[in-house]
Motif scaffolding. Structure first.
Motif, short mmCIF file in Angstrom:
data_model
loop_
_atom_site.label_atom_id
_atom_site.label_comp_id
_atom_site.label_asym_id
_atom_site.label_seq_id
_atom_site.Cartn_x
_atom_site.Cartn_y
_atom_site.Cartn_z
N LYS A 1 -17.28 33.26 -12.28
CA LYS A 1 -18.12 33.78 -11.20
C LYS A 1 -17.30 34.39 -10.08
N PRO A 2 -17.93 35.34 -9.35
CA PRO A 2 -17.23 35.90 -8.20
C PRO A 2 -17.32 34.95 -7.01
N ILE A 3 -16.25 34.82 -6.30
CA ILE A 3 -16.19 33.92 -5.15
C ILE A 3 -15.73 34.72 -3.94
N THR A 4 -16.37 34.48 -2.81
CA THR A 4 -15.91 35.07 -1.55
C THR A 4 -15.73 33.95 -0.56
N GLN A 5 -14.56 33.85 0.02
CA GLN A 5 -14.30 32.76 0.97
C GLN A 5 -13.44 33.26 2.13
N THR A 6 -13.51 32.52 3.22
CA THR A 6 -12.83 32.97 4.45
C THR A 6 -11.87 31.90 4.96
N TYR A 7 -10.74 32.37 5.42
CA TYR A 7 -9.73 31.49 6.01
C TYR A 7 -9.39 31.99 7.42
N ARG A 8 -8.90 31.07 8.20
CA ARG A 8 -8.44 31.41 9.54
C ARG A 8 -6.96 31.04 9.64
N ILE A 9 -6.14 32.00 9.97
CA ILE A 9 -4.69 31.75 10.06
C ILE A 9 -4.31 31.69 11.53
N LYS A 10 -3.74 30.55 11.93
CA LYS A 10 -3.32 30.41 13.33
C LYS A 10 -1.84 30.76 13.46
N TRP A 11 -1.46 31.30 14.59
CA TRP A 11 -0.06 31.67 14.82
C TRP A 11 0.70 30.46 15.34
N GLN A 12 0.71 29.46 14.53
CA GLN A 12 1.25 28.17 14.95
C GLN A 12 1.88 27.53 13.71
N ALA A 13 3.14 27.11 13.83
CA ALA A 13 3.81 26.49 12.68
C ALA A 13 3.09 25.20 12.32
N ASP A 14 2.91 24.99 11.02
CA ASP A 14 2.23 23.79 10.55
C ASP A 14 3.29 22.72 10.29
N GLN A 15 3.32 21.71 11.18
CA GLN A 15 4.34 20.65 11.06
C GLN A 15 4.15 19.81 9.81
N ASP A 16 2.95 19.87 9.25
CA ASP A 16 2.67 19.08 8.06
C ASP A 16 2.58 19.97 6.81
N GLY A 17 3.08 21.20 6.94
CA GLY A 17 2.94 22.17 5.85
C GLY A 17 3.91 21.94 4.70
N GLY A 18 4.90 21.08 4.89
CA GLY A 18 5.87 20.81 3.83
C GLY A 18 6.76 22.01 3.56
N TYR B 1 0.85 -1.19 0.00
CA TYR B 1 0.00 0.00 0.00
C TYR B 1 0.90 1.25 0.00
N TYR B 2 0.50 2.22 -0.81
CA TYR B 2 1.05 3.57 -0.62
C TYR B 2 0.12 4.27 0.37
N ILE B 3 0.69 5.11 1.20
CA ILE B 3 -0.15 5.92 2.09
C ILE B 3 0.00 7.37 1.67
N TYR B 4 -1.11 7.94 1.20
CA TYR B 4 -1.08 9.32 0.73
C TYR B 4 -1.15 10.26 1.93
N LYS B 5 -0.16 11.11 2.04
CA LYS B 5 -0.06 12.00 3.21
C LYS B 5 0.01 13.45 2.74
N SER B 6 0.20 14.36 3.67
CA SER B 6 0.28 15.78 3.33
C SER B 6 1.43 16.02 2.35
N LEU B 7 1.31 17.09 1.55
CA LEU B 7 2.30 17.34 0.50
C LEU B 7 3.67 17.63 1.10
N ALA B 8 4.69 16.98 0.55
CA ALA B 8 6.06 17.24 1.03
C ALA B 8 6.56 18.57 0.49
N HIS B 9 6.23 18.86 -0.76
CA HIS B 9 6.72 20.10 -1.39
C HIS B 9 5.55 20.77 -2.12
N PRO B 10 4.69 21.46 -1.37
CA PRO B 10 3.56 22.12 -2.02
C PRO B 10 4.07 23.04 -3.13
N GLU B 11 3.24 23.25 -4.11
CA GLU B 11 3.49 24.12 -5.27
C GLU B 11 4.29 23.41 -6.37
#
Lengths: 88, 409
Positions: free
Chosen positions: B270-287, B22-32
């Motif tokens: 189409k126009p899109i409006t969306q909201t995000y919440r940014i936490k002041w915490q390093a993302d260990q899985d952010g790659g 099995y491969y296990i798909y996890k958070s991106l190692a190198h986003p972008e």
């Protein structure tokens, strides 16, 4: 003789203190490098965190590609290879 | 995943001997990389799994980790680790980085040798190009921001409102000083998610965002608008760099973004409006993002750009201040000459014999490849081609220098 040796030692100490002060003053002193390479950091964290050889893996939840839930224990019954990966 | 062809060959050989893979798909190692950005829901992570199957042509089944990354955390937190378990789920072998040669040897010991091991070439893996739309939409129309070194990804959550998918993904990164001392720069970048096949509509108003003022932080500016772009459509990320003083790191920032997205095949804009919440915490899985081809801030050159604009673009430099004039060959700004020794299109690496004699393997995943006739694919390069290389100061996880550009002469 002992007294002379002590004086020499003291002198050396002062020279050492002066030299280290001068080096620091000139900006030549470098902070000790404590950071390990990202790869080594991953290695050492892995050795610390991953289950040890002989230990059973935890019964964690994952999903099959069709979205259905699966517990790691359900995969048993055969020798199993697990490899982590992603698109990048 | 550079090892997929070797792993697939091992699977072909040992599955008949009763080993399951099995491969296990996890958070991106190198986003972008190839435009892929972190999914915000399990449905989107499953879309990534489908994309991995499509682009890598894998036969080994995929399991998908939870959005909380429980499997990754529970099994050692490494991006490309591998395990061999016995039938009761006990660990027989664990390896922080997958190594197909060692895996094959381990399996031979466990279940016996294979008479005729499968070759990678005989697998004929039906791989497809990642992010195929990328070549049809304009890109590179906006200058990239100069970023401080060692930015840390922050935890970003989406605030669901309405049923629209998050066509655009926000990645937030903080300068180390911001998390350490409470004062520093916050980098916000809005990426189109290639899995939704949308592009910016530049005939409409540019993307703009607003940060709800709160007691958590003081920002030099709490709103921003992306620069106007002269082409009708493009896919470039929209970037912003903000000065922030943290007041209370327990309170997240709430950011609302507005943009126009278009989907050519489905025929909507189409126009899109969306909201995000940014936490002041390093993302260990952010790659970690491979930023080989963008200007980097240094201690000497740590200018603070205005939001949405590259720094100092109108400034003239003296000849001796031009990039690379004082750099040794092979550093970021001075090209080096050599000849191609080998290419690994799957791993996106190239080995070059440099003019001085040594052979060096480079990571070419984000490199721009060109010759006199235009851009090239890695596969078009041949052994012994004469090339000029522009390299970055970055190294990949395997210690290879990341190539910025390659010019075939």
């Amino acid at each position: 003789m002992r007294r002379i040796r002590c004086r020499l030692w003291g002198c050396g100490l002062w020279v050492g203190v002066w030299l280290s002060g001068a080096v620091a003053g000139l900006g030549l002193a470098q902070e000790p490098r404590t950071s390990e390479s990202p790869r080594n950091a991953v290695d050492s964290a892995f050795q610390r965190k991953a289950p040890d050889v002989g230990e059973r893996v935890p019964n964690l939840t994952a999903f099959r590609a069709d979205g259905s839930k699966v517990q790691l224990f359900e995969l048993g019954g055969k020798p199993t290879v697990l490899v982590f990966g992603c698109l990048t | 995943m550079r090892n997929v062809p070797s792993l697939e060959a091992i699977h072909q050989d040992f599955a008949p001997k009763g080993v399951q893979f099995y491969y296990i798909y996890k958070s991106l190692a190198h986003p972008e990389t190839n435009g892929y950005v972190a999914p915000v829901s399990l449905e989107e992570r499953l879309m990534h799994v489908a994309e991995a199957q499509r682009t890598l042509g894998t036969k080994i089944p995929w399991l998908c980790d939870t959005m909380e990354n429980d499997v990754k955390h529970g099994l050692g937190d490494a991006p490309n680790s591998e395990f061999i378990l016995d039938a009761e789920g006990r660990v027989l072998v664990k390896r922080s980085w997958s190594n197909p040669d060692e895996l094959r040897a381990d399996l031979e010991k466990l279940v016996g040798k294979v008479d005729r091991p499968t070759s990678i070439a005989s697998l004929n893996l039906p791989t497809k190009k990642p992010n195929p739309e990328a070549s049809t939409i304009a890109s590179g129309v906006l200058p990239k921001l100069e970023l401080p070194e060692q930015m840390r990804p922050l935890v970003v959550e989406t605030v669901q409102a309405g049923g629209e998918p998050f066509y655009v993904k926000l990645r937030a990164e903080a300068e180390p000083a911001l998390l350490r001392d409470g004062e520093g720069r916050l980098y916000l970048v809005f990426h189109l998610d290639p899995l939704y096949h949308v592009h910016w509509n530049n005939l409409a108003a540019p993307l703009k965002f607003e940060i709800q003022t709160s007691s958590s932080a003081t920002l030099a500016r709490s709103a921003g608008e992306a620069p106007k772009v002269n082409v009708e459509a493009d896919s470039d990320p929209r970037e912003f760099l903000l000065e922030v003083t943290l007041m209370d790191r327990s309170k997240p920032l709430e950011l609302t973004v507005q943009y126009f997205a278009c989907h050519d095949e489905e025929g909507w804009c189409k126009p899109i409006t969306q909201t995000y919440r940014i936490k002041w915490q390093a993302d260990q899985d952010g790659g970690s993002v491979r930023r080989g081809n963008r200007p980097r801030g240094t201690a000497q050159n740590n200018r603070r750009p205005e939001m949405g604009n590259g720094p100092g673009r109108n400034e003239r430099r003296r000849p001796d201040q031009r990039p690379g004039m004082n750099d040794p060959p092979g550093t970021a700004n001075r090209p080096i000459a050599g000849r191609v020794v080998s290419i690994d299109a799957e791993a996106q690496t190239i080995t070059v014999r440099l003019a001085g004699g040594p052979e060096v393997e480079y990571n070419a995943a984000s490199a721009r490849l060109m010759d006199a006739d235009g851009t090239l694919d890695l596969e078009q390069l041949k052994e012994n081609d004469r090339v000029m290389l522009g390299v970055t100061n970055d190294k990949d996880a395997d210690g290879r220098v990341v190539l910025r550009r390659l010019m075939r002469r």
